[in-house]
Design an enzyme around this catalytic site. Structure first.
Site, PDB file in Angstrom:
ATOM      1  N   SER A  74      37.897  34.379  55.871  1.00 60.32           N
ATOM      2  CA  SER A  74      38.237  35.092  54.631  1.00 60.32           C
ATOM      3  C   SER A  74      39.669  35.610  54.710  1.00 60.32           C
ATOM      4  O   SER A  74      40.459  35.128  55.522  1.00 60.32           O
ATOM      5  CB  SER A  74      37.235  36.217  54.384  1.00 60.32           C
ATOM      6  OG  SER A  74      37.385  36.723  53.083  1.00 60.32           O
ATOM      7  N   ASN A  75      40.005  36.590  53.882  1.00 63.37           N
ATOM      8  CA  ASN A  75      41.366  37.140  53.882  1.00 63.37           C
ATOM      9  C   ASN A  75      41.304  38.650  53.650  1.00 63.37           C
ATOM     10  O   ASN A  75      40.217  39.214  53.523  1.00 63.37           O
ATOM     11  CB  ASN A  75      42.221  36.433  52.824  1.00 63.37           C
ATOM     12  CG  ASN A  75      41.583  36.528  51.453  1.00 63.37           C
ATOM     13  OD1 ASN A  75      41.360  37.612  50.936  1.00 63.37           O
ATOM     14  ND2 ASN A  75      41.262  35.384  50.857  1.00 63.37           N
ATOM     15  N   HIS A  76      42.466  39.281  53.572  1.00 63.50           N
ATOM     16  CA  HIS A  76      42.504  40.750  53.540  1.00 63.50           C
ATOM     17  C   HIS A  76      42.249  41.372  52.166  1.00 63.50           C
ATOM     18  O   HIS A  76      42.335  42.588  52.030  1.00 63.50           O
ATOM     19  CB  HIS A  76      43.871  41.241  54.029  1.00 63.50           C
ATOM     20  CG  HIS A  76      44.031  41.125  55.508  1.00 63.50           C
ATOM     21  ND1 HIS A  76      43.244  41.805  56.395  1.00 63.50           N
ATOM     22  CD2 HIS A  76      44.883  40.377  56.257  1.00 63.50           C
ATOM     23  CE1 HIS A  76      43.591  41.505  57.624  1.00 63.50           C
ATOM     24  NE2 HIS A  76      44.583  40.633  57.575  1.00 63.50           N
ATOM     25  N   SER A  77      41.969  40.584  51.147  1.00 63.45           N
ATOM     26  CA  SER A  77      41.788  41.172  49.810  1.00 63.45           C
ATOM     27  C   SER A  77      40.618  42.161  49.809  1.00 63.45           C
ATOM     28  O   SER A  77      39.518  41.833  50.257  1.00 63.45           O
ATOM     29  CB  SER A  77      41.527  40.061  48.800  1.00 63.45           C
ATOM     30  OG  SER A  77      41.149  40.625  47.580  1.00 63.45           O
TER      31      SER A  77
END
Ligand code: CTP
Length: 410
Positions: free
Chosen positions: A217-220
């Site tokens: 995933s990512n940091h959003s």
């Protein structure tokens, strides 16, 4: 914290005799802090639980208790208060509403400040019942609520749980954030700039599964997407939020939980067939693991590392662009761009490639804004070549500006 929609709104908060009155004190305080002018009316029964001074202390305004009192104590003279209170009010909220008050309002009684004000007021009426035991489900209470709903009152269902009596059932007053959510929705339905418009918003970073327990995933954080959903609700819109994260959902929003980019794409294409606007605030992963292991991947004694082959995800906005050519819906599409260099050039080319009406560009290298932060600093580009720079401010305020831009385009 100030809430734009509530600032300078005149809310008449009528509290009646339920132990839940203590929650109404917190509500009056939070509404005042949010910028509303809160005039409290207390019935005699309410004063058995809490004194008028309590409400006066948190609102900084007079409290109305007695229909016949002539001393105005800095507020409206009480003998005409029922007219003055109702006249300029944006909302009359009866919180908590007892079975007795609900019956009186349904029958149009006029024997105390609350019942007289309710007859004189022309603003929307919000009623949040709270009562112990099985009282809420009694036919008499339900029939009276039905009468009020038919007349256009907003009735909020109480919650299930444990009562002060120790019994368990439906009749508990919701907590302050929920009550404020309903009040915002009720106010927005009067004259919002997106009234009856359907807005689809995506939020959070997509989660691309590697195996049943792991994902990429990512940091959003999803905060910007949720703030946009609340801003759209505050503008009176019908809001669908397609989200990968678990944050408190703004009251009135339809939530579609998703994980992967493919799930998000399916939900976006489905909901956008009837939507007026799409705002893609989600951080969609460009790649996903090429295969998802059925079982948890186990490490073996002799393996040093793990290589996961990645494959391209669909571009959701490009698929919306294609659909739009046939359906001409959604009429307005807004994208976000997370850039670490050449912000404006990259954003401009994304706007054109994805056929967007607006593009909100973020510089993700900033440490005081963007991912995970409560604040954001963005540039809004439009398809006619215009740019609007927004200095560092809360994601709520940024969202309100984006929503106003969408409303103007619609
Ligand atoms: N987006 C999308 N589908 C993808 C990737 C992104 O719909 N597979 C959307 C995002 O929700 C955002 C916009 O496209 O509104 C731009 O996202 P961004 O990640 O900045 O751009 P990409 O198109 O992925 O380009 P790059 O990562 O190469 O900068």
């Amino acid at each position: 914290m100030a809430i734009t929609l509530l600032t300078h709104k005149r809310i008449v908060l009528a509290v009646t005799g339920s132990i839940a009155v203590y929650k109404a004190v917190d509500l009056a305080s939070k509404l005042t802090q949010a910028g509303a002018l809160v005039d409290v009316i207390m019935t005699d029964a309410a004063q058995q639980f809490v004194t008028p001074l309590t409400f006066q202390s948190v609102t900084g305004r007079p409290v109305y208790t007695d229909l016949w009192q002539t001393d105005n104590s800095g507020g409206l003279p009480t003998h005409i208060a029922h007219v003055g209170l109702g006249e300029g009010a944006d909302l009359l909220a009866v919180i908590p509403a007892t079975a007795n008050t609900i019956a009186k309002l349904a029958f149009g009684f006029a024997d105390d400040v609350l019942s007289v004000t309710a007859l004189a007021a022309r603003c929307p009426l919000l009623i949040v019942p709270a009562m112990d035991g099985g009282m809420y489900s009694h036919q008499a209470v339900q029939a009276n609520l039905g009468t009020l709903a038919m007349r256009g009152a907003y009735i909020i269902e109480p919650e299930e749980g444990r009562f002060a009596s120790g019994l368990v059932g439906k009749g508990r007053l919701p907590e302050t954030p929920t009550l404020i959510g309903h009040i915002r929705r009720c106010l927005a339905q009067q004259h919002g700039s997106l009234l009856n418009r359907h807005v689809v918003i995506t939020a959070g970073g997509t989660r691309e599964a590697i195996d049943p327990v792991r994902f990429v995933s990512n940091h959003s954080s999803g905060k910007q997407g949720y703030a946009l959903a609340q801003a759209a609700i505050d503008a009176g819109a019908i809001v669908t939020l397609i989200s990968t994260v678990n944050l408190p959902t703004p009251i009135g929003t339809t939530l579609i939980p998703v994980n992967s980019a493919q799930e998000m794409q399916a939900a976006v294409l489905e909901t956008c067939q009837h939507a007026d606007a799409l705002i893609m605030a989600a951080a969609v992963a460009d790649f996903r693991p090429a295969t998802v292991a059925d079982q948890k991947i186990k490490k073996k004694e002799d393996t040093e590392g793990l290589t996961v082959e990645m494959t391209r995800n669909p571009d959701i906005l490009l698929s919306v662009k294609q659909r739009r050519e046939e359906l001409h819906l959604p009429r307005v599409v807004v994208g976000f761009a997370a850039e670490s260099e050449h912000l404006l050039d990259n954003a401009q080319s994304k706007l054109q490639r994805k056929a967007l009406d607006l593009l909100v560009a973020n510089d993700i290298t900033a440490t005081d804004a963007g991912f995970g932060s409560d604040d954001n600093r963005v540039v809004i580009l439009d398809k006619d070549g215009g740019t609007q720079r927004l200095e560092l401010q809360s994601k709520e305020r940024v969202s309100e500006i984006i929503i106003e831009r969408v409303a103007t385009l619609l």
